[in-house]
Motif scaffolding. Structure first.
Motif, PDB file in Angstrom:
ATOM      1  N   UNK A 273      17.399  -0.072  -7.195  1.00 60.84           N
ATOM      2  CA  UNK A 273      16.534   0.427  -8.139  1.00 60.84           C
ATOM      3  C   UNK A 273      15.040  -0.325  -7.915  1.00 60.84           C
ATOM      4  N   UNK A 274      13.928   0.493  -7.602  1.00 57.52           N
ATOM      5  CA  UNK A 274      12.608  -0.119  -7.530  1.00 57.52           C
ATOM      6  C   UNK A 274      11.824   0.314  -8.571  1.00 57.52           C
ATOM      7  N   UNK A 275      11.271  -0.415  -9.576  1.00 54.22           N
ATOM      8  CA  UNK A 275      10.705   0.077 -10.703  1.00 54.22           C
ATOM      9  C   UNK A 275       9.298  -0.600 -10.441  1.00 54.22           C
ATOM     10  N   UNK A 276       8.330   0.466 -10.350  1.00 52.29           N
ATOM     11  CA  UNK A 276       6.701   0.303 -10.367  1.00 52.29           C
ATOM     12  C   UNK A 276       6.066   0.203 -11.753  1.00 52.29           C
ATOM     13  N   UNK A 277       5.304  -0.616 -12.070  1.00 49.93           N
ATOM     14  CA  UNK A 277       4.621  -0.545 -13.227  1.00 49.93           C
ATOM     15  C   UNK A 277       3.099  -0.860 -13.089  1.00 49.93           C
ATOM     16  N   UNK A 278       2.388  -0.604 -14.138  1.00 51.70           N
ATOM     17  CA  UNK A 278       0.955  -0.986 -14.155  1.00 51.70           C
ATOM     18  C   UNK A 278       0.964  -2.068 -15.501  1.00 51.70           C
ATOM     19  N   UNK A 279       0.878  -3.168 -15.483  1.00 54.10           N
ATOM     20  CA  UNK A 279       0.837  -4.132 -16.737  1.00 54.10           C
ATOM     21  C   UNK A 279      -0.480  -4.365 -17.116  1.00 54.10           C
ATOM     22  N   UNK A 280      -1.521  -3.694 -16.548  1.00 49.92           N
ATOM     23  CA  UNK A 280      -3.013  -3.860 -16.974  1.00 49.92           C
ATOM     24  C   UNK A 280      -3.162  -5.565 -17.215  1.00 49.92           C
TER      25      UNK A 280
ATOM     26  N   UNK B 103       0.776  -1.245   0.150  1.00 48.45           N
ATOM     27  CA  UNK B 103      -0.097  -0.043   0.168  1.00 48.45           C
ATOM     28  C   UNK B 103       0.685   1.376  -0.069  1.00 48.45           C
ATOM     29  N   UNK B 104       1.962   1.262   0.853  1.00 48.41           N
ATOM     30  CA  UNK B 104       2.697   2.521   0.888  1.00 48.41           C
ATOM     31  C   UNK B 104       3.629   2.731  -0.290  1.00 48.41           C
ATOM     32  N   UNK B 105       3.895   1.728  -1.030  1.00 46.24           N
ATOM     33  CA  UNK B 105       4.518   1.855  -2.331  1.00 46.24           C
ATOM     34  C   UNK B 105       3.772   2.338  -3.468  1.00 46.24           C
ATOM     35  N   UNK B 106       2.450   1.877  -3.195  1.00 43.54           N
ATOM     36  CA  UNK B 106       1.385   2.307  -4.408  1.00 43.54           C
ATOM     37  C   UNK B 106       1.141   3.749  -4.059  1.00 43.54           C
ATOM     38  N   UNK B 107       0.863   4.395  -2.731  1.00 42.12           N
ATOM     39  CA  UNK B 107       0.495   5.467  -2.389  1.00 42.12           C
ATOM     40  C   UNK B 107       1.823   6.642  -3.063  1.00 42.12           C
ATOM     41  N   UNK B 108       3.121   5.992  -2.677  1.00 45.53           N
ATOM     42  CA  UNK B 108       4.178   6.848  -3.227  1.00 45.53           C
ATOM     43  C   UNK B 108       4.226   7.012  -4.832  1.00 45.53           C
TER      44      UNK B 108
ATOM     45  N   UNK C 259       0.695   3.419 -19.214  1.00 50.33           N
ATOM     46  CA  UNK C 259       0.526   3.869 -18.020  1.00 50.33           C
ATOM     47  C   UNK C 259       1.926   4.399 -17.574  1.00 50.33           C
ATOM     48  N   UNK C 260       2.008   5.248 -16.952  1.00 54.32           N
ATOM     49  CA  UNK C 260       3.695   5.267 -16.569  1.00 54.32           C
ATOM     50  C   UNK C 260       4.298   4.544 -15.797  1.00 54.32           C
ATOM     51  N   UNK C 261       5.724   4.487 -15.785  1.00 55.65           N
ATOM     52  CA  UNK C 261       6.639   3.687 -14.917  1.00 55.65           C
ATOM     53  C   UNK C 261       7.196   4.569 -13.800  1.00 55.65           C
ATOM     54  N   UNK C 262       7.398   4.224 -12.771  1.00 55.87           N
ATOM     55  CA  UNK C 262       7.735   5.153 -11.801  1.00 55.87           C
ATOM     56  C   UNK C 262       9.194   4.219 -11.073  1.00 55.87           C
ATOM     57  N   UNK C 263      10.382   4.891 -10.902  1.00 55.71           N
ATOM     58  CA  UNK C 263      11.514   4.155 -10.756  1.00 55.71           C
ATOM     59  C   UNK C 263      12.114   4.973  -9.543  1.00 55.71           C
ATOM     60  N   UNK C 264      12.378   4.415  -8.448  1.00 58.22           N
ATOM     61  CA  UNK C 264      13.119   4.870  -7.250  1.00 58.22           C
ATOM     62  C   UNK C 264      14.597   4.463  -7.189  1.00 58.22           C
ATOM     63  N   UNK C 265      15.489   5.298  -6.954  1.00 56.84           N
ATOM     64  CA  UNK C 265      16.802   4.939  -6.525  1.00 56.84           C
ATOM     65  C   UNK C 265      17.148   5.208  -5.188  1.00 56.84           C
ATOM     66  N   UNK C 266      17.842   4.106  -4.681  1.00 53.80           N
ATOM     67  CA  UNK C 266      18.235   4.191  -3.263  1.00 53.80           C
ATOM     68  C   UNK C 266      19.743   3.652  -3.202  1.00 53.80           C
ATOM     69  N   UNK C 267      20.604   4.467  -2.619  1.00 55.44           N
ATOM     70  CA  UNK C 267      22.055   4.216  -2.512  1.00 55.44           C
ATOM     71  C   UNK C 267      22.935   4.728  -3.397  1.00 55.44           C
ATOM     72  N   UNK C 268      24.071   4.085  -3.928  1.00 58.56           N
ATOM     73  CA  UNK C 268      24.875   4.628  -4.908  1.00 58.56           C
ATOM     74  C   UNK C 268      24.237   5.369  -6.021  1.00 58.56           C
TER      75      UNK C 268
END
Length: 165
Positions: free
Chosen positions: A133-140, A6-11, A63-72
Motif C-alpha cells: 500500500x502506497x499512501x501519498x499525502x500533502x502535509x503542508x 515526479x511520476x508518483x506525483x503525476x499519478x 488536502x486529499x490522501x491518495x492510496x494505491x494498492x498493489x498485490x493481494x
C-alpha cells in the motif's frame, strides 16, 4: 530521497483531477510525503484516521490522501467515527486507488483482512507475496519526526497531529 518522485506525483494529481471532475468538494493537493506499508496474507491494520493539520482537520478543506494498492486484495472498511459500530467494507484489488478527500477526508478506516491467494498472475514472482500500500499525502507545513520511524508521526507547529497510527 531528495525530491518527491515526479511520476508518483503525476499519478496522484491525475487521481485528484478525476475526483474533482466527479465532485467539486475535493481540494487540490501538492504530494509531499509517502507512507509505504507491506502486509502479509491475513494481516490486519487497526481502525485509525489519517492525521491532519489541526487548523483544517475535520473540514472539507484538508488536502486529499491518495492510496494505491498493489498485490493481494484486502477487505478495507470505513466509518464516520471511532465509536460507530456500523461500517462499510470494500474489497480493494491490485491496481485500485482510494482517495480520501472533501467530506470523506477524515473517515476512520481499517484493513480488516488481507485476502490470501488473490495475487494477480502478472505480479507473481515480480514482487514479494503480499499487499503493498502506497499512501501519498500533502502535509503542508507539517514536519515528519524521522526518529519515530517506522511510526509515521507528523507535527504541526510543534504539536503532534491527532489520530495518528
Amino acid at each position: 530521497i531528495d525530491k518527491f518522485p515526479e511520476r508518483l506525483a503525476e499519478l496522484c494529481l491525475e487521481c485528484v483531477s478525476l475526483a474533482q471532475s466527479a465532485t467539486k468538494t475535493i481540494p487540490s493537493m501538492n504530494p509531499t510525503t509517502t507512507l509505504v506499508n507491506f502486509y502479509k496474507d491475513n494481516a490486519q491494520f487497526k481502525w485509525h484516521r489519517d492525521s491532519e493539520d489541526p487548523t483544517i482537520a475535520n473540514t472539507c478543506h484538508a488536502p486529499p490522501i491518495v492510496s494505491f494498492t498493489v498485490g493481494l486484495s484486502c477487505d478495507f472498511a470505513v466509518k464516520k467515527e471511532f465509536h460507530d459500530t456500523d461500517h462499510r467494507t470494500i474489497r480493494l484489488n491490485s491496481g485500485d486507488v482510494v482517495l480520501f478527500g472533501g467530506e470523506s477526508r477524515m473517515l476512520v478506516h481499517s484493513v480488516l483482512r488481507v485476502v490470501p491467494q488473490t495475487m494477480p498472475t502478472r505480479l507473481r514472482g515480480r514482487m514479494l507475496y503480499g499487499r503493498l500500500n502506497v499512501t501519498v499525502r500533502d502535509i503542508g507545513t507539517g514536519v515528519i519526526d524521522e526518529t519515530q520511524f517506522p511510526a509515521y508521526r507528523v507535527y504541526y507547529n510543534g504539536e503532534l497531529a491527532a489520530d495518528q497510527v
